[in-house]
Design a protein around this motif. Structure first.
Motif, PDB file in Angstrom:
ATOM      1  N   SER A   1      49.705  23.896  58.522  1.00 24.60           N
ATOM      2  CA  SER A   1      49.624  25.322  58.200  1.00 24.60           C
ATOM      3  C   SER A   1      48.320  25.950  58.659  1.00 24.60           C
ATOM      4  N   GLY A   2      47.307  25.135  59.031  1.00 16.74           N
ATOM      5  CA  GLY A   2      46.037  25.655  59.532  1.00 16.74           C
ATOM      6  C   GLY A   2      46.040  25.763  61.060  1.00 16.74           C
TER       7      GLY A   2
ATOM      8  N   PHE B   1      38.918  29.642  57.354  1.00 18.40           N
ATOM      9  CA  PHE B   1      39.740  30.008  56.195  1.00 18.40           C
ATOM     10  C   PHE B   1      41.137  30.376  56.681  1.00 18.40           C
TER      11      PHE B   1
ATOM     12  N   ASP C   1      41.425  24.210  56.797  1.00 15.24           N
ATOM     13  CA  ASP C   1      42.752  23.622  56.651  1.00 15.24           C
ATOM     14  C   ASP C   1      43.115  22.900  57.943  1.00 15.24           C
ATOM     15  N   THR C   2      43.206  21.564  57.879  1.00 14.61           N
ATOM     16  CA  THR C   2      43.526  20.767  59.061  1.00 14.61           C
ATOM     17  C   THR C   2      44.983  20.331  59.054  1.00 14.61           C
ATOM     18  N   THR C   3      45.782  20.890  58.134  1.00 17.93           N
ATOM     19  CA  THR C   3      47.201  20.541  58.101  1.00 17.93           C
ATOM     20  C   THR C   3      47.963  21.405  59.087  1.00 17.93           C
TER      21      THR C   3
ATOM     22  N   THR D   1      47.518  30.013  53.513  1.00 22.16           N
ATOM     23  CA  THR D   1      47.420  28.980  52.473  1.00 22.16           C
ATOM     24  C   THR D   1      46.219  29.184  51.569  1.00 22.16           C
ATOM     25  N   GLN D   2      45.349  30.111  51.905  1.00 19.94           N
ATOM     26  CA  GLN D   2      44.144  30.374  51.118  1.00 19.94           C
ATOM     27  C   GLN D   2      43.279  29.103  50.992  1.00 19.94           C
ATOM     28  N   ARG D   3      43.187  28.338  52.090  1.00 22.71           N
ATOM     29  CA  ARG D   3      42.395  27.119  52.108  1.00 22.71           C
ATOM     30  C   ARG D   3      41.275  27.226  53.154  1.00 22.71           C
ATOM     31  N   TYR D   4      40.205  26.555  52.824  1.00 21.78           N
ATOM     32  CA  TYR D   4      39.100  26.476  53.766  1.00 21.78           C
ATOM     33  C   TYR D   4      39.240  25.202  54.610  1.00 21.78           C
TER      34      TYR D   4
END
Length: 472
Positions: A122-123, A109, A118-120, A113-116
């Motif tokens: 920002s992760g 997590f 996240d492979t971008t 970005t509040q994403r699970y």
């Protein structure tokens, strides 16, 4: 052995003359028997069936063909060859490098970005690649150990070959001489049966004593029993030979073997032509079990070197990439990992390998001592049985031939009875069978020398016959 067959026919027919009341018939039979002892008659075929079953049939085979089929078809040898391939595959495996290790670390997590997952950009993602490098020459030492292990398997194959070839030859000679004995029994039984039938009529006419008649019947029963016991042994040996050859041409249970042997070649073997010291030296160079013991010692020495190398730690080395997990957005680095040999320095395995070398050295010395004594015993046994056989084979037959003629004259002049003839026949039968047994024992003793030496020293064979060879 033509004389055996002549004398068997001669003595059996002699019993027929004992119950004939007509003097002319007895004189004619005696004259015919004398001619049998002097005429050259062809040898009775060894291919005749041992059993009354008409479905059984014989197939000729010589020793060279049998050995060729053994090398080609024997299942134990085939399995042993596969075992060598198994050990050789271990050489390939021992020379392979370790596979690289790839590790991926991905955040579950991403807070910003509040994403699970996240492979971008920002992760956070981490990729690491490591390769293990074996230090201390471990790969070369492993390959050497595997090669020696394969050589041990090869010597096991040749040792198995040595045992199977020896068993084949012993079985082959046993079948040959046993069948000759069966032929002798068949000839004797056929004549004695006619004699018993005639004696039955003579007994009913009171021309023959009951004791004489019963003695002949007892002799016939004894011959039949010995013949059947011997036939069973032949059948068992033929079954062993079929297993050794594993050939479709001989696999059928109805097939009987008709071994072809040149007895003059067998008689030409002289164990005394080779000195014991020469045989011992040949055994040291050719015995597969000695080579196996030596290879096993070399294996333990190579294993000791490998255990010392295993005490050296291996190095793990490779690049690492970290995105978003360090002070830099894209971080590139290298990693190296080395185990510190502080407590475990492979001391136990090294000590075990050192002790194993001492064990193998003592075993090798013991194997050499066993081989020397085994060769000596086999050599002396072969010499004794060869000397005994050659001492009696010629004079023995001549003595019985002349004695048989004397027995004819004595019976014609009524100097001896039919019971005395029966005693003589039993002695003659026993002597013939024992002589055939001595021939079998002699060839087994000679094969024991070949087995003990690890090489075919005393073998009657053609120049192109295959013999087991050991490799270093």
């Amino acid at each position: 052995m033509n004389v055996y067959y002549k004398m068997g026919i001669y003595l059996s027919l002699l019993f027929v003359t004992s119950i004939l009341s007509e003097e002319t018939k007895m004189a004619q039979a005696s004259e015919a028997l004398r001619r049998q002892l002097t005429d050259e008659n062809p040898r009775t075929s060894l291919g005749s069936s041992l059993y009354p079953d008409d479905q059984k049939f014989s197939k000729d085979i010589d020793l060279e063909t049998a050995e060729t089929l053994l090398w080609k078809n024997n299942l134990l040898l085939i399995a042993s060859r596969f075992q060598i391939d198994v050990k050789k595959a271990g050489i390939l495996q021992a020379g392979l490098y370790a596979n690289p290790n790839i590790a991926i670390d991905q955040s579950i997590f991403a807070e910003p970005t509040q994403r699970y997952f996240d492979t971008t950009r920002s992760g956070q993602s981490v990729i690491q690649v490591q390769q293990v490098f074996l230090l201390g020459g471990k790969i070369d030492k492993r390959v050497k150990v595997a090669e020696l292990n394969a050589k041990i398997s090869e010597q096991e194959f040749y040792d198995l070959t040595r045992a199977l070839i020896t068993k084949l030859r012993r079985t082959f000679y046993t079948i040959y001489f046993y069948k000759k004995a069966v032929v002798f029994y068949d000839q004797s039984i056929a004549s004695i049966e006619k004699t018993v039938e005639s004696s039955e009529l003579a007994y009913k006419r009171r021309a023959l004593l009951q004791a004489e008649h019963l003695r002949l019947k007892a002799l016939l029963f004894f011959l039949k029993k010995e013949r059947e016991d011997l036939a069973i042994k032949v059948y068992e040996k033929e079954a062993e030979l079929k297993i050794l050859l594993n050939d479709d041409a001989y696999r059928d249970a109805r097939v009987e073997f008709a071994p072809k042997i040149n007895e003059k070649q067998l008689d030409s073997i002289v164990p005394n032509n080779v000195k014991l010291e020469e045989l011992v030296e040949i055994a040291r160079e050719n015995r597969p079990d000695l080579k196996k013991a030596l290879q096993t010692l070399r294996y333990e020495e190579a294993n000791l070197e490998l255990q010392y190398a295993n005490a050296i730690p291996d190095l793990s080395f490779g690049p690492v990439y970290n995105r978003g997990g360090t002070a830099f957005q894209n971080y590139w680095g290298v990693t190296a990992q080395l185990t510190v040999p502080l407590f475990d320095r492979n001391q136990g395995n090294i000590q075990a390998a050192e002790k194993a070398i001492l064990v193998r050295k003592q075993e090798l010395k013991n194997n050499i001592l066993e081989v020397e004594n085994e060769v000596a015993v086999a050599y002396q046994s072969a010499r004794i049985k060869d000397a005994l056989y050659k001492r009696f084979i010629d004079a023995y037959i001549k003595d019985y031939s002349s004695l048989s003629l004397d027995m004819i004259m004595s019976y014609e002049k009524k100097y001896i009875t039919i019971l005395e003839f029966a005693d003589f026949f039993e002695t003659y039968r026993s002597s013939v069978v024992e002589m055939l047994k001595l021939q079998t024992d002699r060839m087994e003793a000679i094969e024991n020398v070949n087995y003990a030496v690890g090489k075919g020293i005393f073998i009657p064979k053609s120049e192109n016959q295959t013999t087991p060879k050991s490799e270093e």
